[in-house]
Structure formats: structure tokens, C-alpha cells
Design a protein around this motif. Structure first.
Motif, PDB file in Angstrom:
ATOM      1  N   GLU A   1     -12.360  -0.892  -4.277  1.00 15.51           N
ATOM      2  CA  GLU A   1     -11.531  -1.978  -4.493  1.00 15.51           C
ATOM      3  C   GLU A   1     -11.756  -3.556  -5.424  1.00 15.51           C
ATOM      4  OE1 GLU A   1      -8.202  -3.276  -0.743  1.00 15.51           O
ATOM      5  OE2 GLU A   1     -10.340  -4.707  -1.066  1.00 15.51           O
TER       6      GLU A   1
ATOM      7  N   ALA B   1      -7.877   1.213  -4.393  1.00 17.16           N
ATOM      8  CA  ALA B   1      -7.569   3.178  -4.092  1.00 17.16           C
ATOM      9  C   ALA B   1      -8.192   3.557  -2.860  1.00 17.16           C
ATOM     10  CB  ALA B   1      -7.100   3.987  -5.138  1.00 17.16           C
TER      11      ALA B   1
ATOM     12  N   THR C   1       0.210  -1.212  -0.442  1.00 16.13           N
ATOM     13  CA  THR C   1       0.242  -0.228   0.252  1.00 16.13           C
ATOM     14  C   THR C   1       0.938   0.913  -0.328  1.00 16.13           C
ATOM     15  OG1 THR C   1      -1.661  -1.159   1.280  1.00 16.13           O
ATOM     16  CG2 THR C   1      -1.935   1.397   1.267  1.00 16.13           C
TER      17      THR C   1
ATOM     18  N   GLY D   1      -3.216   3.564  -2.125  1.00 15.79           N
ATOM     19  CA  GLY D   1      -3.686   2.710  -3.634  1.00 15.79           C
ATOM     20  C   GLY D   1      -3.309   1.574  -3.256  1.00 15.79           C
TER      21      GLY D   1
ATOM     22  N   TRP E   1      -4.383   9.976   0.255  1.00 13.28           N
ATOM     23  CA  TRP E   1      -5.385   8.770  -0.217  1.00 13.28           C
ATOM     24  C   TRP E   1      -4.135   7.732  -0.289  1.00 13.28           C
ATOM     25  CZ3 TRP E   1      -2.596   6.580  -4.594  1.00 13.28           C
ATOM     26  CH2 TRP E   1      -1.062   6.846  -4.543  1.00 13.28           C
TER      27      TRP E   1
END
Length: 130
Positions: free
Chosen positions: A102, A85, A39, A52, A50
């Protein structure tokens, strides 16, 4: 791994039982899974972050299906990928809100038949750190 990149790994076990049309009988799926993901997270603004995620999963599943000819038991080996994300909004030092999307794709196979599964998850979460 670093301030912005983290590694997660784990194991879970699950069982799903579904009643059939025949009284007293049910179909079951038992799953054991190992997973790992990377991540990446970063700040968007002073109060908004944020992230991802990309990961992989290995599954073992056992299906028990009741048919007119009796129960059929089959073991499946599977693997899958997950990517997604999200956004994290801290409410204070210990609480925050998460909004995420996801997608997971799984493939299971054995000598008799194959199964493919795809999931898209949209989540809203409340986080509390203690």
C-alpha cells in the motif's frame, strides 16, 4: 456493495511521543483520523485471490514541539489518499495468508507551515476468522 466490491470506513486515534535531548521533555503528535476505501477482490485461481484498494482519509493532528524558547503547539488539518493491492491465500475455511503493498500520501497544513508525509507499506499477514 457487491460480491467483488466492498466499502470500508472507520476512525482511529493515535499518539506518538519522542524524547528530546533535554531531560524530562518530549515532543508529541496526537492524530484523529476518519477514512473510507473501496476494495475490489477477485479469484486468480482455485486457491488464490487478489484485491485492489483505493481510499481517502481526513486527519486532524496536534504537534507539541519543545524548543529552546519553550513549547510550540500547532494544529494541522490533513487529507490523504491510499492505494494498494494484495494477494490472499486461504489455508482452510477459517485461516489464510495475506501479502500486500500500500502507498499513502498525506498533506497537512495550517496558517504557519505545511507538512507532507508519504508511506509505502509492505505487509505479510495471518488471517483468522471466527
Amino acid at each position: 456493495i457487491s460480491e467483488k466490491l466492498s466499502l470500508s470506513a472507520g476512525y482511529y486515534s493515535a499518539e506518538l511521543t519522542v524524547a528530546t535531548e533535554t531531560p524530562g521533555q518530549s515532543d508529541t503528535t496526537e492524530t484523529d483520523a476518519f477514512f473510507a476505501s473501496l476494495t475490489y477482490a477477485d479469484r486468480l485461481t482455485d486457491k488464490l485471490f487478489w484485491y485492489g484498494r483505493f481510499g481517502a482519509q481526513i486527519n486532524d493532528a496536534e504537534l507539541t514541539l519543545n524548543t529552546n524558547n519553550g513549547a510550540v503547539v500547532s494544529s494541522l488539518d490533513g487529507d490523504g489518499i491510499v492505494f494498494g493491492a494484495g494477494i490472499y491465500y486461504p489455508l482452510d475455511d477459517t485461516k489464510g495468508l495475506t501479502f500486500a503493498a500500500e502507498h499513502k500520501d498525506f498533506t497537512y497544513d495550517n496558517a504557519t507551515w505545511d507538512l507532507e508525509e508519504s508511506q509505502t507499506l509492505l505487509t505479510v499477514g495471518y488471517n483468522f476468522q471466527f
